[in-house]
Design a protein around this motif. Structure first.
Motif, PDB file in Angstrom:
ATOM      1  N   ILE A  44       0.865  -1.186   0.000  1.00  0.00           N
ATOM      2  CA  ILE A  44       0.000   0.000   0.000  1.00  0.00           C
ATOM      3  C   ILE A  44       0.896   1.229   0.000  1.00  0.00           C
ATOM      4  N   ALA A  45       0.585   2.163  -0.899  1.00  0.00           N
ATOM      5  CA  ALA A  45       1.406   3.365  -1.016  1.00  0.00           C
ATOM      6  C   ALA A  45       0.518   4.559  -1.317  1.00  0.00           C
ATOM      7  N   ALA A  46       0.986   5.738  -0.947  1.00  0.00           N
ATOM      8  CA  ALA A  46       0.259   6.964  -1.271  1.00  0.00           C
ATOM      9  C   ALA A  46       0.272   7.185  -2.783  1.00  0.00           C
ATOM     10  N   GLU A  47      -0.792   7.826  -3.270  1.00  0.00           N
ATOM     11  CA  GLU A  47      -0.865   8.140  -4.702  1.00  0.00           C
ATOM     12  C   GLU A  47       0.131   9.215  -5.091  1.00  0.00           C
ATOM     13  N   SER A  48       0.403  10.135  -4.172  1.00  0.00           N
ATOM     14  CA  SER A  48       1.359  11.209  -4.444  1.00  0.00           C
ATOM     15  C   SER A  48       1.991  11.636  -3.136  1.00  0.00           C
ATOM     16  N   PHE A  49       3.226  12.043  -3.187  1.00  0.00           N
ATOM     17  CA  PHE A  49       4.013  12.516  -2.053  1.00  0.00           C
ATOM     18  C   PHE A  49       4.208  11.433  -0.996  1.00  0.00           C
ATOM     19  N   GLY A  50       5.450  11.025  -0.839  1.00  0.00           N
ATOM     20  CA  GLY A  50       5.771   9.989   0.129  1.00  0.00           C
ATOM     21  C   GLY A  50       5.294   8.644  -0.357  1.00  0.00           C
ATOM     22  N   LEU A  51       5.934   8.161  -1.427  1.00  0.00           N
ATOM     23  CA  LEU A  51       5.434   6.960  -2.106  1.00  0.00           C
ATOM     24  C   LEU A  51       5.993   5.665  -1.527  1.00  0.00           C
ATOM     25  N   GLU A  52       6.742   5.744  -0.426  1.00  0.00           N
ATOM     26  CA  GLU A  52       7.315   4.536   0.149  1.00  0.00           C
ATOM     27  C   GLU A  52       6.208   3.567   0.549  1.00  0.00           C
ATOM     28  N   PRO A  53       6.235   2.340   0.034  1.00  0.00           N
ATOM     29  CA  PRO A  53       5.136   1.412   0.318  1.00  0.00           C
ATOM     30  C   PRO A  53       5.290   0.724   1.670  1.00  0.00           C
ATOM     31  N   THR A  54       4.165   0.291   2.193  1.00  0.00           N
ATOM     32  CA  THR A  54       4.125  -0.609   3.340  1.00  0.00           C
ATOM     33  C   THR A  54       3.647  -1.960   2.838  1.00  0.00           C
ATOM     34  N   GLU A  55       4.433  -2.981   3.105  1.00  0.00           N
ATOM     35  CA  GLU A  55       4.089  -4.326   2.641  1.00  0.00           C
ATOM     36  C   GLU A  55       3.642  -5.197   3.810  1.00  0.00           C
ATOM     37  N   GLY A  56       2.742  -6.116   3.510  1.00  0.00           N
ATOM     38  CA  GLY A  56       2.258  -7.030   4.528  1.00  0.00           C
ATOM     39  C   GLY A  56       1.164  -7.905   3.963  1.00  0.00           C
ATOM     40  N   VAL A  57       0.421  -8.529   4.848  1.00  0.00           N
ATOM     41  CA  VAL A  57      -0.685  -9.405   4.465  1.00  0.00           C
ATOM     42  C   VAL A  57      -1.985  -8.622   4.591  1.00  0.00           C
ATOM     43  N   LEU A  58      -2.781  -8.621   3.532  1.00  0.00           N
ATOM     44  CA  LEU A  58      -4.049  -7.901   3.553  1.00  0.00           C
ATOM     45  C   LEU A  58      -5.034  -8.634   4.465  1.00  0.00           C
ATOM     46  N   VAL A  59      -5.433  -7.970   5.554  1.00  0.00           N
ATOM     47  CA  VAL A  59      -6.365  -8.605   6.488  1.00  0.00           C
ATOM     48  C   VAL A  59      -7.728  -7.922   6.492  1.00  0.00           C
ATOM     49  N   ALA A  60      -7.832  -6.747   5.874  1.00  0.00           N
ATOM     50  CA  ALA A  60      -9.130  -6.077   5.760  1.00  0.00           C
ATOM     51  C   ALA A  60      -9.085  -5.108   4.592  1.00  0.00           C
ATOM     52  N   ALA A  61     -10.194  -5.034   3.877  1.00  0.00           N
ATOM     53  CA  ALA A  61     -10.390  -4.027   2.831  1.00  0.00           C
ATOM     54  C   ALA A  61     -11.870  -3.671   2.889  1.00  0.00           C
ATOM     55  N   THR A  62     -12.189  -2.643   3.641  1.00  0.00           N
ATOM     56  CA  THR A  62     -13.578  -2.245   3.867  1.00  0.00           C
ATOM     57  C   THR A  62     -13.939  -1.104   2.918  1.00  0.00           C
ATOM     58  N   ARG A  63     -15.113  -0.525   3.122  1.00  0.00           N
ATOM     59  CA  ARG A  63     -15.519   0.610   2.284  1.00  0.00           C
ATOM     60  C   ARG A  63     -14.532   1.756   2.363  1.00  0.00           C
ATOM     61  N   THR A  64     -13.922   1.925   3.524  1.00  0.00           N
ATOM     62  CA  THR A  64     -13.148   3.143   3.759  1.00  0.00           C
ATOM     63  C   THR A  64     -11.661   2.933   3.993  1.00  0.00           C
ATOM     64  N   ARG A  65     -11.237   1.705   4.302  1.00  0.00           N
ATOM     65  CA  ARG A  65      -9.823   1.543   4.654  1.00  0.00           C
ATOM     66  C   ARG A  65      -9.268   0.182   4.257  1.00  0.00           C
ATOM     67  N   TYR A  66      -7.936   0.144   4.203  1.00  0.00           N
ATOM     68  CA  TYR A  66      -7.174  -1.101   4.055  1.00  0.00           C
ATOM     69  C   TYR A  66      -6.417  -1.346   5.355  1.00  0.00           C
ATOM     70  N   THR A  67      -6.242  -2.621   5.685  1.00  0.00           N
ATOM     71  CA  THR A  67      -5.415  -2.990   6.826  1.00  0.00           C
ATOM     72  C   THR A  67      -4.476  -4.116   6.422  1.00  0.00           C
ATOM     73  N   VAL A  68      -3.181  -3.930   6.714  1.00  0.00           N
ATOM     74  CA  VAL A  68      -2.211  -4.992   6.472  1.00  0.00           C
ATOM     75  C   VAL A  68      -1.605  -5.419   7.794  1.00  0.00           C
ATOM     76  N   ALA A  69      -1.332  -6.712   7.906  1.00  0.00           N
ATOM     77  CA  ALA A  69      -0.625  -7.255   9.060  1.00  0.00           C
ATOM     78  C   ALA A  69       0.840  -7.432   8.672  1.00  0.00           C
ATOM     79  N   ARG A  70       1.713  -7.017   9.554  1.00  0.00           N
ATOM     80  CA  ARG A  70       3.139  -7.187   9.315  1.00  0.00           C
ATOM     81  C   ARG A  70       3.823  -7.408  10.663  1.00  0.00           C
ATOM     82  N   THR A  71       5.002  -8.016  10.610  1.00  0.00           N
ATOM     83  CA  THR A  71       5.751  -8.295  11.837  1.00  0.00           C
ATOM     84  C   THR A  71       7.097  -7.598  11.767  1.00  0.00           C
TER      85      THR A  71
END
Length: 317
Positions: free
Chosen positions: A264-291
């Motif tokens: 998951i990464a921002a569309e613009s400004f600060g494009l560094e991604p966060t990687e992990g396992v997708l545990v939720a994708a609701t109407r409004t948000r994404y959640t990834v699990a990472r260790t």
């Protein structure tokens, strides 16, 4: 609220988006812990918690990390429902206004603020190398972004200030007698002009109603803040477990299943991604699990708006 569930804001004093959240915490009259983060990379303690995302601020509650101030405001509304950031009769209007303020208004204001006169004041007490490092860091974070030229930004900023003035001449705050998320979103880029580069604040002379409104916002304060170290925040995360995912209705727009490895990464400004396992994708948000080796199991949350979701898994041949 237990110590482990108390909000921890990772921020630094001159960060305008941090001022938005500091005021929202004050508006909610919340107690919170303050972790000061570096304004430029490297940010090892930040990345330990976010997994890559390094925009400022982010909010931590135990082992849950909330990125982007739009999502943080939603979280604060859940943590402390009163007083409301989103007035029931104006929910759509104040969200749309806040999104405009956090994007168009913000970048216009910063293009005005950081023209040579403003930048010289901002870095006046720092060695030249610090100003150069800040410039290089922000250039890397904004690669590919279209920037307004100072003259264009000045003209647009004046127009936006007049529009804000028209609103606060009618009411104490932008949408009525009480502040809401729109006020905090519109305030923070103007706060940067007034507080961080006051040499540029003469632009407010034509709109005294804006300054009066800003004084009303500033009077809200920052709530009950306690200083906290980044190492202590990492320890809090390591000793906690992510909160249960309550709103777990899966909304699939990408053909990416829950349990997939994603970025998951921002569309613009600060494009560094966060990687992990997708545990939720609701109407409004994404959640990834990472260790993380120091922070343990974390859930890192992002709003859908303004962020991209991609798979990092390779398809079998």
């Amino acid at each position: 609220m237990t110590a482990s569930s108390e909000p921890i804001l990772h921020h630094y004093p001159s960060s305008p988006f941090s001022e938005k959240i500091r005021l929202a915490l004050g508006f909610k009259q919340l107690a919170w812990k303050s972790v000061i983060v570096p304004s430029i990379a490297p940010k090892p303690d930040v990345v330990a918690l976010t997994g890559g995302y390094r925009r400022t601020p982010f909010l931590q509650i135990g082992a849950d990390i909330y990125c982007d101030t739009a999502l943080i405001c939603d979280v604060l509304e859940h943590v402390q429902p009163e007083p409301v950031l989103y007035p029931p009769a104006l929910k759509g209007a104040v969200r749309v206004f806040a999104q405009w303020a956090d994007s168009t208004l913000f970048w216009t204001a910063m293009a005005y603020n950081l023209q040579p006169r403003g930048a010289a004041e901002l870095f006046a007490n720092l060695p030249p190398a610090a100003a150069q490092a800040f410039g290089a860091d922000r250039k890397a974070m904004s690669a590919g972004m279209q920037r307004l030229r100072p003259a264009d930004a000045t003209a647009a900023y004046r127009s936006y200030l007049r529009r804000i003035a028209h609103m606060v001449e009618e009411h104490e705050f932008l949408f009525g007698a009480e502040p809401c998320v729109a006020d905090f979103a519109a305030y923070h880029p103007l706060w940067f002009t007034r507080q961080c580069v006051p040499v540029m604040a003469d632009i407010f002379k034509a709109t005294p109603a804006v300054l009066e409104w800003m004084d009303r916002i500033a009077a809200i304060g920052h709530g009950r803040m306690e200083k906290f170290s980044s190492q202590d925040a990492i320890t809090v995360a390591a000793n906690a477990e992510p909160l249960p995912l309550v709103d777990d209705v899966f909304q699939d727009e990408h053909g990416i299943a829950l349990g997939s490895r994603v970025a998951i990464a921002a569309e613009s400004f600060g494009l560094e991604p966060t990687e992990g396992v997708l545990v939720a994708a609701t109407r409004t948000r994404y959640t990834v699990a990472r260790t993380d080796p120091r922070a343990g199991l974390l859930h890192v949350h992002f709003p859908r708006i303004g962020y991209t979701l991609t798979t990092t898994e390779t398809k079998a041949p």
